[in-house]
Design an enzyme around this catalytic site. Structure first.
Site, mmCIF file in Angstrom:
data_model
loop_
_atom_site.group_PDB
_atom_site.id
_atom_site.type_symbol
_atom_site.label_atom_id
_atom_site.label_comp_id
_atom_site.label_asym_id
_atom_site.label_seq_id
_atom_site.Cartn_x
_atom_site.Cartn_y
_atom_site.Cartn_z
ATOM 1 N N LYS A 29 -27.497 -24.412 71.737
ATOM 2 C CA LYS A 29 -28.356 -25.443 71.164
ATOM 3 C C LYS A 29 -27.783 -26.800 71.557
ATOM 4 O O LYS A 29 -26.646 -27.125 71.217
ATOM 5 C CB LYS A 29 -28.407 -25.308 69.644
ATOM 6 C CG LYS A 29 -29.234 -26.407 68.985
ATOM 7 C CD LYS A 29 -29.423 -26.162 67.513
ATOM 8 C CE LYS A 29 -30.191 -27.304 66.878
ATOM 9 N NZ LYS A 29 -30.394 -27.095 65.442
ATOM 10 N N LYS A 55 -32.053 -23.594 73.413
ATOM 11 C CA LYS A 55 -32.908 -24.591 72.780
ATOM 12 C C LYS A 55 -32.440 -25.990 73.138
ATOM 13 O O LYS A 55 -31.235 -26.240 73.012
ATOM 14 C CB LYS A 55 -32.838 -24.377 71.260
ATOM 15 C CG LYS A 55 -33.540 -25.436 70.448
ATOM 16 C CD LYS A 55 -33.272 -25.195 68.998
ATOM 17 C CE LYS A 55 -33.840 -26.355 68.214
ATOM 18 N NZ LYS A 55 -33.423 -26.359 66.847
HETATM 19 C C1 PBG Z 1 -31.663 -27.449 62.400
HETATM 20 C C2 PBG Z 1 -32.820 -27.326 63.338
HETATM 21 C C3 PBG Z 1 -33.420 -28.331 64.076
HETATM 22 C C4 PBG Z 1 -34.468 -27.742 64.791
HETATM 23 C C5 PBG Z 1 -34.483 -26.408 64.449
HETATM 24 N N1 PBG Z 1 -33.442 -26.159 63.567
HETATM 25 C C6 PBG Z 1 -33.166 -29.791 64.092
HETATM 26 C C7 PBG Z 1 -31.942 -30.383 64.604
HETATM 27 O O1 PBG Z 1 -31.016 -29.728 65.083
HETATM 28 O O2 PBG Z 1 -31.891 -31.601 64.504
HETATM 29 C C8 PBG Z 1 -35.380 -28.453 65.727
HETATM 30 C C9 PBG Z 1 -36.645 -27.753 66.049
HETATM 31 C C10 PBG Z 1 -37.635 -28.622 66.735
HETATM 32 O O3 PBG Z 1 -37.355 -29.749 67.167
HETATM 33 O O4 PBG Z 1 -38.776 -28.137 66.879
HETATM 34 N N2 PBG Z 1 -31.967 -26.870 61.144
#
Ligand code: PBG
Length: 324
Positions: free
Chosen positions: A195, A248
């Site tokens: 991520k 991601k």
């Molecule tokens: C954290 C989380 C995020 C997203 C999914 N889980 C936000 C972040 O890391 O700031 C982002 C998903 C998206 O942008 O569609 N709980």
């Protein structure tokens, strides 16, 4: 030997021929639809930065999930917007937290729909970070227990899969251990393994009001410049017990998906995140692009790179499109 013996155009002359030699398919059965749940009842509050997406109260969320399932989308992932946020993100692991209540309601109405829960503290902490703050830093080890508690309460409420998105080191192993100790040996973990610290999460942070109040997430989310490190993160998560790994965002990281596909045998998920959704939606609303074509082209590219599963805000759109 080349032209004129070889003419690749021969196999492109009709839709039927193109269909026969098509290498990559996309169907609703490999998609997961993200949904936001908030307190109250009768609430369907459109997210300004993500048109067509809503914050749903539990009662209406169940109806939305019924529609999603009816379209043939097999799974949803839930994000919660709690009543209150605090320093320690207690809403994330409360037995009657917003997501736990929502899972109970959805699973009792729709037992066959796969409900995935995002495991993270950021939507629940007043400071907006994904872990506990100790001496001004996001503290890794003290956060693990809270993440594990979050996962256990979600599974107790009926979650089919838990998906840690916090990027703390060691969280997959800790969650696996706590789930097993609680008797949930059969519940899979979908790990957000690679991520990235991405600008593409902007619209989501507005949706969940989860932007960090100070600093940024670069001390725990990955540097967009790194690919080898992603493979290392994935290897560690698999060692710790991840059943499915995730990359991601998706479109800007297709090389990471492709590298992971070559290296690992586990199922791979990719998240077409909020910014990817909103850019397409905004351009389409301006008449600058053909919305359906771009949806299909981006999603097929993510499958072509090697993703088995795609989390996408377009899941319902895809399910409604004619196959082809
Ligand atoms: C954290 C989380 C995020 C997203 C999914 N889980 C936000 C972040 O890391 O700031 C982002 C998903 C998206 O942008 O569609 N709980």
């Amino acid at each position: 030997m080349s032209f004129p013996t070889h003419r690749p155009r021969r196999l492109r002359r009709s839709e039927a021929l193109r269909g026969l030699v098509r290498e990559t398919g996309l169907s609703a059965s490999s998609l997961v639809y993200p949904l936001f749940v908030c307190p109250g009842s009768g609430v369907k509050d459109e997210i300004r930065s993500m048109p067509g997406n809503f914050r749903w109260s539990t009662d209406l969320l169940v109806e939305e999930c019924r529609q999603v399932a009816g379209l043939g989308v097999p799974a949803v992932i839930l994000f919660g917007i709690p009543e209150h946020k605090d320093d320690v993100g207690s809403g994330a692991y409360a037995a009657d937290g917003i997501v736990q209540r929502a899972v109970r309601a959805v699973k009792s109405a729709l037992p066959d729909l796969v409900v995935i829960c995002d495991v993270c503290l950021d939507e629940y902490t007043s400071h907006g970070h994904c872990g506990l703050i100790v001496n001004g830093e996001v503290d890794n080890d003290s956060t693990l227990e809270l993440l594990a508690r979050t996962a256990v309460t979600q599974v107790q409420a009926g979650a089919d899969i838990v998906a840690p998105s916090d990027m703390m080191d060691g969280r997959v192993g800790r969650i696996r251990a706590e789930l097993d100790a609680s008797g949930f040996t059969q519940t899979p973990i979908l790990a957000y393994s690679a991520k990235y610290a991405s600008g593409f999460y902007g619209p989501f942070r507005e949706a969940a009001d989860s932007a960090p109040k100070f600093g940024d997430r670069k001390s725990y989310q990955m540097d967009p410049a790194n690919q080898r490190e992603a493979l290392r993160e994935i290897a560690l998560d698999i060692e710790e017990g991840a059943d499915i790994i995730m990359v991601k965002p998706a479109l800007a990281y297709l090389d990471v998906i492709a590298a992971a596909r070559r290296e690992f045998d586990v199922p791979i998920a990719a998240y077409q995140v909020s910014g990817e959704f909103s850019m397409i939606e905004a351009a389409a609303r301006n008449g600058w692009i053909d919305r359906e074509r771009i949806i299909m082209e981006t999603l097929v590219s993510i499958r072509r790179a090697g993703a088995d599963i795609i989390l996408t805000y377009f899941a319902k759109d895809v399910a409604r499109m004619p196959r082809g």
